[in-house]
Design an enzyme around this catalytic site. Structure first.
Site, PDB file in Angstrom:
ATOM      1  N   LYS A  54      37.485  43.618  30.003  1.00 28.52           N
ATOM      2  CA  LYS A  54      37.561  45.006  29.518  1.00 28.52           C
ATOM      3  C   LYS A  54      38.275  45.056  28.164  1.00 28.52           C
ATOM      4  O   LYS A  54      37.825  45.720  27.231  1.00 28.52           O
ATOM      5  CB  LYS A  54      38.293  45.893  30.547  1.00 28.52           C
ATOM      6  N   GLN A  98      43.910  48.742  37.300  1.00 28.02           N
ATOM      7  CA  GLN A  98      42.923  47.926  38.011  1.00 28.02           C
ATOM      8  C   GLN A  98      43.182  47.947  39.518  1.00 28.02           C
ATOM      9  O   GLN A  98      44.312  47.781  39.972  1.00 28.02           O
ATOM     10  CB  GLN A  98      42.964  46.480  37.476  1.00 28.02           C
ATOM     11  N   ASP A 121      38.298  55.970  34.264  1.00 30.00           N
ATOM     12  CA  ASP A 121      37.644  55.389  35.437  1.00 30.00           C
ATOM     13  C   ASP A 121      36.890  56.461  36.235  1.00 30.00           C
ATOM     14  O   ASP A 121      36.034  56.139  37.062  1.00 30.00           O
ATOM     15  CB  ASP A 121      38.715  54.798  36.378  1.00 30.00           C
TER      16      ASP A 121
HETATM   17  N1  GUN Z   1      38.231  47.421  40.781  1.00 26.24           N
HETATM   18  C1  GUN Z   1      36.912  47.167  40.965  1.00 26.24           C
HETATM   19  N2  GUN Z   1      36.157  47.972  40.171  1.00 26.24           N
HETATM   20  C2  GUN Z   1      37.024  48.736  39.472  1.00 26.24           C
HETATM   21  C3  GUN Z   1      36.850  49.743  38.495  1.00 26.24           C
HETATM   22  O1  GUN Z   1      35.732  50.128  38.113  1.00 26.24           O
HETATM   23  N3  GUN Z   1      37.998  50.284  37.991  1.00 26.24           N
HETATM   24  C4  GUN Z   1      39.241  49.909  38.417  1.00 26.24           C
HETATM   25  N4  GUN Z   1      40.301  50.522  37.887  1.00 26.24           N
HETATM   26  N5  GUN Z   1      39.430  48.979  39.335  1.00 26.24           N
HETATM   27  C5  GUN Z   1      38.325  48.399  39.855  1.00 26.24           C
END
Ligand code: GUN
Length: 295
Positions: A54, A98, A121
């Protein structure tokens, strides 16, 4: 029929180029540089690799991105204070914590603390509520990525029988909601299958579109789909290691057999995965523009 394989890698690249141009224009015309912070708690290897991807993508397209890594035993209070600090920070347009978080931290409490205007998100209850009502909001990245892939690969959703496998908060539930919205890339008839569904195969056989997000490797096999089905495979299942020591991945769909019957199919890796990260970038740019009253 042999399926057209839709490369999420290619589509994501195309969208990142569009975003890069948008970010350049924001900088030149308005002196705005979108800012993103990613917060990782602990050392889960999959989470580490997602967060690092990311950040790398953000930098590559001109987003100011910072990564905060905290120890696995970080107290909940400390994480809450950090989120609050970034809520107040004018240079930050997007805050991403995350998931999953360590067991001693209440995930809901953390997500609810993120300012909904920085919730790139799309996990905050306010954004989920707005999404359900069809209002302007940050869409959760994976379902948003699937919508883009369907649209950009010419799959008609209006009137289609869509079967979604999996009822997670991150993918299945929002995906079902988005597919039934009264707008372009919605208007579908939606069935959501889960672990208590009596005959999943029967539902799948009726489907014009299957969105598989159950987290079970090769769950969908050729005998479970009709000719011409469009398949979006969200599954990322680690099924061993490759010769070079990397994790060997499989989707929720048995790609080799199902591709002989489908009209469209996404591979794993290289399908939905790259789209998720790209939609996070899109939401961050959207956030920066919203703050400047440009949209
Ligand atoms: N863990 C797995 N997919 C995601 C996501 O799209 N965003 C976040 N913050 N954590 C995740």
């Amino acid at each position: 029929m042999t399926a057209r394989i839709v490369s999420g890698t290619e589509v994501a690249k195309e969208i990142r180029e569009e975003l890069k141009a948008e970010i350049t224009e924001l900088k030149e015309k308005h002196n705005i540089v979108p800012g993103l912070v990613t917060i990782l708690v602990g050392e889960d290897p999959a989470s580490q690799s997602y967060v690092s991807a990311k950040n790398k993508t953000a930098h590559a397209i001109g987003i100011n991105s910072e990564q905060v890594t905290l120890d696995a035993d970080t107290p909940e209070e400390e994480l809450l204070s950090l989120v609050e600090k970034y809520n107040e920070d004018d240079s930050i347009n997007g805050i991403l914590v995350q998931l999953p978080l360590p067991k001693h931290i209440d995930e809901g409490k953390i997500l609810n603390t993120i300012n909904p205007d920085k919730d790139v998100d799309g996990f905050h209850p306010v954004n989920i509520g707005r999404m359900v009502l069809g209002e302007n909001c940050f869409l959760p990245c994976t379902p948003h990525g699937v919508l883009e892939l369907l649209a950009r690969s010419g799959v008609e959703t209006s009137g289609a029988e869509v079967v979604i496998l999996g009822r997670s908060n991150i993918v299945g539930k929002p995906m079902a909601n988005l597919m039934l919205q009264k707008r372009e890339s919605g208007n579908a008839t939606v069935t959501l299958c889960h672990t208590r569904t009596k005959d999943m195969a029967e539902h799948c056989r009726r489907a014009d579109i299957i969105i598989a997000a159950a987290g079970v490797a090769k769950l969908v096999t050729a005998d479970m789909v009709k000719d011409g089905v469009a398949i979006m495979d969200v599954g990322v299942n680690r099924i061993g290691v490759t010769e070079s020591g990397k994790a060997k991945l499989a989707g929720d769909v048995d790609f080799e057999s199902v591709k002989e019957k489908a009209s469209v199919i996404t591979p794993v890796p290289g399908g939905v995965g790259p789209m998720t990260i790209t939609m996070l970038m899109k939401n961050t740019v959207q956030s920066a523009k919203m703050k400047a009253n440009l949209i």
